[in-house]
Design an enzyme around this catalytic site. Sequence first.
Site, PDB file in Angstrom:
ATOM      1  N   ASP A 201       0.822  -1.217   0.000  1.00 44.73           N
ATOM      2  CA  ASP A 201       0.000   0.000   0.000  1.00 44.73           C
ATOM      3  C   ASP A 201       0.852   1.262   0.000  1.00 44.73           C
ATOM      4  O   ASP A 201       0.345   2.354  -0.233  1.00 44.73           O
ATOM      5  CB  ASP A 201      -0.940  -0.008   1.216  1.00 44.73           C
ATOM      6  N   SER A 224      -7.127   5.258  -0.090  1.00 47.94           N
ATOM      7  CA  SER A 224      -7.301   4.011  -0.833  1.00 47.94           C
ATOM      8  C   SER A 224      -8.780   3.625  -0.801  1.00 47.94           C
ATOM      9  O   SER A 224      -9.418   3.684   0.258  1.00 47.94           O
ATOM     10  CB  SER A 224      -6.458   2.896  -0.217  1.00 47.94           C
ATOM     11  N   GLN A 274      -5.023  -1.171  -7.483  1.00 47.46           N
ATOM     12  CA  GLN A 274      -5.687  -0.331  -6.482  1.00 47.46           C
ATOM     13  C   GLN A 274      -6.308   0.882  -7.172  1.00 47.46           C
ATOM     14  O   GLN A 274      -5.723   1.458  -8.094  1.00 47.46           O
ATOM     15  CB  GLN A 274      -4.683   0.149  -5.432  1.00 47.46           C
TER      16      GLN A 274
END
Length: 281
Positions: A201, A224, A274
């Site tokens: 991430d 996110s 993502q």
Amino acid sequence: MSVMDELTDILALEPIEVNLFLGRTPPEDRQRIFGGQVVAQALTAAYKTIDARICHSLQSYFIRPGDPALPVLYQVERSRDGKSFATRRVIAIQKGEQIFNMACSFQEPEAGVDHQDSMPEAPAAESLPDDFDRLTTLLKDVPEKHKTWLRRRAIEMRPIDPVNLLDPKPAAPAQKVWLRAVSDPGDGVALNQALLAYASDYSLLGTAMRPHALSWMSPVQTASLDHIIWFHRPTNFSRWHLYVQDSPSASGARGFNRGAIYRDDGVLVASTAQEGLIRKR
């Protein structure tokens, strides 16, 4: 306690009841829980209900920001246990509400067809400055209240073409970052996958910000929205891994990003995707 001990302690969830586990956040000056931590803890919770199978994919959604001052309850639903595959659904809860959910699939190890893309050329990790040292120098004149997040972490990062956080310039929607755990976690697949999930991430959403001359310190709101990982091959995450990222699209205040994670010997160990919020203030 070392930074690596702190991270592995965070990933060692406390069992509360059958299929229920409690996760905590280290004392940091954050407004919300780091998304990679929630992904890694949810994966760890799922692994605690699995016997001798290995996660090959996970798909997750961030629903609400997590409060770092409160523990997170992870509820695991045992969706299916088949002959070769097992499926789990994990719900992360704070204050009685979902903040995150994940579906993940596990497989019995088996042989089969095998191919992969080649790792792109990149300068050796050892030839690049550590990101903590680089940022410490870059932000030396910034008021302390704006850099409380800057500290040594259990994941060491060395970007190849970093953005200047204080004065970003338009750049291609692609980047490469070397990363690794700062000490050897051993060869356990579950822990190494959790560490990779945690690290995956970092920097990914920033890829979509590069063409627009934006950084985390720009007047922009980011978060996110979802996170997907495919685990291709096992690895020891204390080795250097090259995180190759690109962003083929940004629209509707959302940036879409893809990543490929190669071990330093060229083995492709995971792929990621993502979408994240990028909202100019």
